[in-house]
Write a protein that holds these residues in place. Structure first.
Motif, PDB file in Angstrom:
ATOM      1  N   GLN A   1      44.600  20.384  25.635  1.00  0.00           N
ATOM      2  CA  GLN A   1      45.507  21.458  25.219  1.00  0.00           C
ATOM      3  C   GLN A   1      46.481  20.978  24.148  1.00  0.00           C
ATOM      4  OE1 GLN A   1      47.342  22.869  28.834  1.00  0.00           O
ATOM      5  NE2 GLN A   1      45.780  24.465  29.110  1.00  0.00           N
TER       6      GLN A   1
ATOM      7  N   ARG B   1      46.328  20.444  16.359  1.00  0.00           N
ATOM      8  CA  ARG B   1      45.454  20.933  15.287  1.00  0.00           C
ATOM      9  C   ARG B   1      46.009  22.223  14.691  1.00  0.00           C
ATOM     10  NH1 ARG B   1      39.155  20.249  15.759  1.00  0.00           N
ATOM     11  NH2 ARG B   1      38.970  18.146  16.555  1.00  0.00           N
TER      12      ARG B   1
ATOM     13  N   ARG C   1      35.403  22.690  13.237  1.00  0.00           N
ATOM     14  CA  ARG C   1      34.588  23.259  14.324  1.00  0.00           C
ATOM     15  C   ARG C   1      33.108  23.199  13.955  1.00  0.00           C
ATOM     16  NH1 ARG C   1      39.144  26.580  14.813  1.00  0.00           N
ATOM     17  NH2 ARG C   1      38.334  28.179  13.408  1.00  0.00           N
TER      18      ARG C   1
ATOM     19  N   ASP D   1      44.631  20.506  20.870  1.00  0.00           N
ATOM     20  CA  ASP D   1      44.399  21.804  20.214  1.00  0.00           C
ATOM     21  C   ASP D   1      45.678  22.333  19.562  1.00  0.00           C
ATOM     22  OD1 ASP D   1      41.735  21.739  20.980  1.00  0.00           O
ATOM     23  OD2 ASP D   1      42.037  23.064  22.720  1.00  0.00           O
TER      24      ASP D   1
ATOM     25  N   GLN E   1      40.513  23.829  10.011  1.00  0.00           N
ATOM     26  CA  GLN E   1      40.173  23.980  11.427  1.00  0.00           C
ATOM     27  C   GLN E   1      38.767  24.572  11.583  1.00  0.00           C
ATOM     28  OE1 GLN E   1      43.353  25.550  14.051  1.00  0.00           O
ATOM     29  NE2 GLN E   1      44.683  25.390  12.242  1.00  0.00           N
TER      30      GLN E   1
END
Length: 163
Positions: A79, A85, A98, A82, A94
């Protein structure tokens, strides 16, 4: 007043030399321990690390991000990783990460499947509205990899990570 004898003058000179030597040894021993090494307190003061930065500097943001991100991943805190980021990386980056992660089955920020034991961020200069840095990641056994990072000077967001 009588003139001191040569024997008395030599004694005074030797006594003065002894006092000076004693003063020197006492001063030296105050800064060294019994075994001749530097005291632990002095070593600790000399060896204390220092880190500084500025929230206005894009380069500092790169270093802050990598330090915090490696800590979060090392701690297994997905968490926080994330959130980091979202805070430090541009939205287009981002999305690119992915895609890279799906194709490579690894962490796109670290370009690896595991977590480095150390990291170092070095500036490689700025120009055309961007600042550039090389991030050196050190793995178990001392192996290193380099990641090249670019941040936008205006937004201070990281816009590119490549190996």
């Amino acid at each position: 007043m009588s003139k001191p004898s040569a024997k008395r003058t030599a004694s005074l000179t030797l006594a003065s030399a002894a006092v000076l030597t004693l003063a020197f040894v006492t001063t030296t021993s105050a800064s060294a321990s019994a075994d001749g090494s530097t005291p632990k307190r002095a070593q600790a003061a000399a060896a204390l690390p220092s880190v500084s930065g500025s929230p206005q500097a894009a380069f500092t943001r790169i270093a802050d991000f990598y330090g915090s991100y490696v800590d979060a991943v090392y701690d297994g805190d997905g968490q926080t990783a994330d959130r980091l980021r979202a805070l430090y990386l541009s939205e287009p980056l981002q999305a690119q990460l992915r895609q890279w992660e799906e194709a490579n089955h690894a962490d796109g920020v670290l370009r690896a499947q595991n977590v480095p034991l150390q990291w170092k961020v070095a500036s490689t200069g700025s120009g055309t509205g961007k600042t550039n840095a090389t991030v050196t990641l050190t793995w178990g056994g001392g192996a290193t990899t380099k990641v090249y990072v670019q941040a936008d000077l205006a937004t201070r967001k990281i816009v590119s990570i490549r190996d």
